[in-house]
Design a protein around this motif. Structure first.
Motif, mmCIF file in Angstrom:
data_model
loop_
_atom_site.group_PDB
_atom_site.id
_atom_site.type_symbol
_atom_site.label_atom_id
_atom_site.label_comp_id
_atom_site.label_asym_id
_atom_site.label_seq_id
_atom_site.Cartn_x
_atom_site.Cartn_y
_atom_site.Cartn_z
ATOM 1 N N ASP A 125 0.820 -1.222 0.000
ATOM 2 C CA ASP A 125 0.000 0.000 0.000
ATOM 3 C C ASP A 125 0.849 1.266 0.000
ATOM 4 O OD1 ASP A 125 -2.308 -1.575 0.080
ATOM 5 O OD2 ASP A 125 -2.307 -1.623 2.270
ATOM 6 N N GLY A 126 1.895 1.265 -0.789
ATOM 7 C CA GLY A 126 2.742 2.435 -0.912
ATOM 8 C C GLY A 126 3.808 2.564 0.150
ATOM 9 N N GLY A 127 3.773 1.703 1.175
ATOM 10 C CA GLY A 127 4.791 1.713 2.220
ATOM 11 C C GLY A 127 5.738 0.542 2.043
ATOM 12 N N TYR A 128 6.815 0.550 2.834
ATOM 13 C CA TYR A 128 7.838 -0.491 2.723
ATOM 14 C C TYR A 128 7.987 -1.173 4.072
ATOM 15 C CZ TYR A 128 8.683 1.955 -1.597
ATOM 16 O OH TYR A 128 8.512 2.541 -2.833
ATOM 17 N N ARG A 129 7.715 -2.484 4.096
ATOM 18 C CA ARG A 129 7.663 -3.226 5.359
ATOM 19 C C ARG A 129 8.553 -4.458 5.314
ATOM 20 N NH1 ARG A 129 1.153 -3.430 6.761
ATOM 21 N NH2 ARG A 129 0.738 -1.202 6.572
ATOM 22 N N VAL A 130 8.943 -4.902 6.501
ATOM 23 C CA VAL A 130 9.721 -6.123 6.611
ATOM 24 C C VAL A 130 8.815 -7.334 6.386
ATOM 25 C CG1 VAL A 130 11.148 -7.561 8.107
ATOM 26 C CG2 VAL A 130 11.349 -5.069 8.220
ATOM 27 N N HIS A 131 9.221 -8.199 5.456
ATOM 28 C CA HIS A 131 8.517 -9.445 5.179
ATOM 29 C C HIS A 131 9.396 -10.625 5.585
ATOM 30 C CE1 HIS A 131 6.203 -6.680 2.733
ATOM 31 N NE2 HIS A 131 5.412 -7.629 2.274
ATOM 32 N N ARG A 140 6.002 2.074 7.681
ATOM 33 C CA ARG A 140 5.929 2.293 6.242
ATOM 34 C C ARG A 140 7.277 2.598 5.593
ATOM 35 N NH1 ARG A 140 1.227 3.105 3.891
ATOM 36 N NH2 ARG A 140 2.160 4.513 2.345
ATOM 37 N N ASP A 141 8.319 2.731 6.387
ATOM 38 C CA ASP A 141 9.616 3.114 5.830
ATOM 39 C C ASP A 141 10.726 2.189 6.323
ATOM 40 O OD1 ASP A 141 9.189 5.670 4.249
ATOM 41 O OD2 ASP A 141 8.254 6.219 6.145
ATOM 42 N N ASP A 142 10.467 0.902 6.331
ATOM 43 C CA ASP A 142 11.454 -0.063 6.814
ATOM 44 C C ASP A 142 12.554 -0.275 5.777
ATOM 45 O OD1 ASP A 142 9.589 -0.311 8.829
ATOM 46 O OD2 ASP A 142 8.831 -2.254 8.137
ATOM 47 N N GLU A 143 13.744 -0.633 6.262
ATOM 48 C CA GLU A 143 14.839 -0.959 5.350
ATOM 49 C C GLU A 143 15.856 -1.852 6.054
ATOM 50 O OE1 GLU A 143 17.986 2.678 5.835
ATOM 51 O OE2 GLU A 143 16.417 2.959 4.328
ATOM 52 N N SER A 144 16.636 -2.569 5.268
ATOM 53 C CA SER A 144 17.832 -3.296 5.701
ATOM 54 C C SER A 144 17.589 -4.314 6.820
ATOM 55 C CB SER A 144 18.910 -2.303 6.143
ATOM 56 O OG SER A 144 19.194 -1.384 5.138
ATOM 57 N N PRO A 145 16.738 -5.311 6.615
ATOM 58 C CA PRO A 145 16.596 -6.338 7.651
ATOM 59 C C PRO A 145 17.831 -7.225 7.733
ATOM 60 C CG PRO A 145 15.388 -6.974 5.682
ATOM 61 C CD PRO A 145 15.908 -5.586 5.438
ATOM 62 N N SER A 146 18.147 -7.702 8.931
ATOM 63 C CA SER A 146 19.313 -8.556 9.137
ATOM 64 C C SER A 146 19.047 -9.478 10.319
ATOM 65 C CB SER A 146 20.560 -7.704 9.393
ATOM 66 O OG SER A 146 21.683 -8.505 9.695
ATOM 67 N N PHE A 147 19.364 -10.763 10.159
ATOM 68 C CA PHE A 147 19.081 -11.753 11.196
ATOM 69 C C PHE A 147 20.135 -11.780 12.286
ATOM 70 C CE2 PHE A 147 16.372 -13.508 7.896
ATOM 71 C CZ PHE A 147 15.320 -14.074 8.611
ATOM 72 N N ALA A 148 19.697 -12.066 13.502
ATOM 73 C CA ALA A 148 20.617 -12.420 14.577
ATOM 74 C C ALA A 148 21.287 -13.741 14.211
ATOM 75 C CB ALA A 148 19.862 -12.564 15.895
ATOM 76 N N PRO A 149 22.493 -13.999 14.726
ATOM 77 C CA PRO A 149 23.192 -15.231 14.339
ATOM 78 C C PRO A 149 22.520 -16.517 14.783
ATOM 79 C CG PRO A 149 24.385 -14.072 16.064
ATOM 80 C CD PRO A 149 23.317 -13.139 15.590
ATOM 81 N N ASN A 150 21.568 -16.433 15.722
ATOM 82 C CA ASN A 150 20.815 -17.639 16.088
ATOM 83 C C ASN A 150 19.507 -17.762 15.322
ATOM 84 O OD1 ASN A 150 19.233 -15.678 17.300
ATOM 85 N ND2 ASN A 150 19.293 -16.583 19.345
ATOM 86 N N SER A 151 19.281 -16.863 14.365
ATOM 87 C CA SER A 151 18.116 -16.884 13.458
ATOM 88 C C SER A 151 16.792 -16.618 14.165
ATOM 89 C CB SER A 151 18.024 -18.237 12.722
ATOM 90 O OG SER A 151 19.204 -18.516 12.011
ATOM 91 N N ARG A 152 16.806 -16.068 15.373
ATOM 92 C CA ARG A 152 15.572 -15.911 16.139
ATOM 93 C C ARG A 152 15.034 -14.491 16.175
ATOM 94 N NH1 ARG A 152 15.923 -20.395 15.107
ATOM 95 N NH2 ARG A 152 15.839 -22.227 16.469
#
Length: 438
Positions: A357-363, A379-391
């Motif tokens: 819907d025009g915004g940017y979200r973590v999927h 609506r303005d999310d960017e650059s997701p990154s996982f913790a090393p335990n994937s949790r």
């Protein structure tokens, strides 16, 4: 080049206009830059109730260890903390575990911190299983004052593993870029955002930080020579070297799991294409032949595949190609705009930014089934990154008119906001477990 949104112009790896004029060893930031406040919201689907009391004599130490442990466990979304401070327990106590069980606690934590004559601190803790009436053991650490927070994170890691069976990731580090005081900083901090230090300061932007698998080096993009080049820097010593400085743009570095190669985006042959290059700058190899823009590479944990963003289908989507080269397969199909893939270390999940819907979200995508869910409502999310335990996942977003860092549990129920006085905080990346030096 732009994929349709000016704020993300050509994804993080193809941004231009940055410069780097200063670098060196890690330097502590001023309090205005370093202090974070953690705000936790949401309720986990299932939580383990743990009673935690103030450590004996922790008021005489520079760090409130029990509060740090409590914040770590709560931020994970897997624990509900009960206050046990009134009982004045420590690791030598013999608590009536049946009483704590009747109070709703599954586990009980107590400890102490003692100042030693040489200026160090002796930190001890013990954990009890209140349901089974069992002593689960603990830790004893002797650390300098500067490492008290890290000791608390290690205790939280130990508790996390004892109660969930999974390795904790609180004693790891994050990196991100920020702007404050008219300068741009590459920042390295504890996983909760505290203890921030800067291995690099510049009057111009810095982009695309990426941790080496050993947790001791960062790759990033600079404009030190007047154009974008990929630099690798030792975090503790400040030593750095240019790995990719070809004609045109050199951007979007991503480490191979074995730490021997980087996937990078280069325009040396026209357009923006994916290449592999050794960390010593040798062995350049083009990964795929395409007339499209290919960027934002990330490796699968086993090193067999590389995920990346391309507009070859007309709009930015995420694709996968064998690390040995070959045909690319499209991975994302829902939504008109999907960028910034991040693979979980256990290989089960892919986080990315998608347009809604025009915004940017973590999927979050289950890689086995392809099922996707949206984890955020911003609506303005960017650059997701996982913790090393994937949790958990760290990401940047905009809240109340400013850039902030957030973490979220994989079900999206628990979110922690890390707030700093710096007006612009971007591109977080969660570091791996630190490996011994070879």
């Amino acid at each position: 080049m732009s994929f349709s949104d000016s704020r993300r112009s050509a994804c993080r790896g193809l941004l231009t206009g940055l410069a780097m004029t200063a670098g060196g060893a890690m330097l502590p930031l001023s309090p205005a830059l370093a202090q974070f406040r953690v705000e936790i919201s949401g309720v986990g689907a299932t939580q383990i109730p743990v009673a935690i009391g103030r450590f004996r004599d922790e008021a005489r130490s520079p760090a409130a260890l029990s509060a740090i442990v409590q914040a770590d466990l709560t931020r994970s979304g897997l624990f509900k903390v009960l206050d046990a401070s009134a009982d004045r327990l420590d690791e030598t106590s013999r608590p009536a575990l049946s009483d704590w069980r009747s109070k709703g606690a599954d586990a009980l934590l107590a400890g102490s911190v003692t100042a030693l004559a040489d200026g160090r601190f002796d930190v001890r803790y013990k954990l009890w299983d209140a349901l089974k009436g069992k002593d689960l053991g603990g830790l004893s650490l002797v650390v300098p004052s500067a490492d008290l927070r890290q000791a608390a994170h290690r205790i939280a890691d130990d508790i996390y593993e004892k109660l969930t069976g999974d390795r904790g990731a609180f004693a790891t580090r994050i990196a991100y870029v920020s702007k404050g005081g008219g300068k741009h900083h590459l920042i390295v901090a504890d996983s909760d955002g505290e203890g921030a230090q800067s291995p690099l300061t510049s009057p111009q932007p810095i982009i695309s930080p990426a941790w080496a698998p050993d947790g001791r080096q960062l790759a990033y993009v600079s404009f030190e020579t007047g154009k974008p080049v990929v630099v690798v820097q030792d975090v503790s010593s400040g030593r750095r070297r240019v790995v990719a400085g070809f004609k045109g743009s050199n951007s979007a570095p991503a480490w191979s799991p074995d730490g021997r190669q980087l996937a990078v985006t280069l325009s040396r042959e026209g357009g923006s294409q994916l290449y592999l290059i050794g960390v010593d700058g040798d062995g350049l190899k083009r990964l795929a032949q395409s007339s499209a823009i290919d960027t934002e590479a990330t490796w699968s944990p086993d090193g067999s595949s590389i995920y990346f963003v391309s507009d070859r289908g007309g709009s930015p989507q995420i694709y996968r190609v064998p690390a040995s080269g070959g045909s690319a397969q499209r991975v994302t199909f829902s939504g008109p705009y999907n960028i910034s893939p991040s693979l979980s270390p256990d290989g089960r999940w892919m986080a990315y930014i998608g347009q809604v819907d025009g915004g940017y979200r973590v999927h979050l995508m289950d890689l086995a089934s392809g099922a996707v869910k949206v984890l955020t409502d911003t609506r303005d999310d960017e650059s997701p990154s996982f913790a090393p335990n994937s949790r958990q996942i760290i990401y940047a977003t905009r809240a109340q008119g400013r850039e902030v860092l957030m973490t979220t549990s994989l079900d999206g129920r628990i979110k922690a906001r890390l707030t700093t006085n710096v007006a612009d905080v971007r591109e977080p990346v969660w570091g791996p477990y630190l490996q011994p030096r070879r």
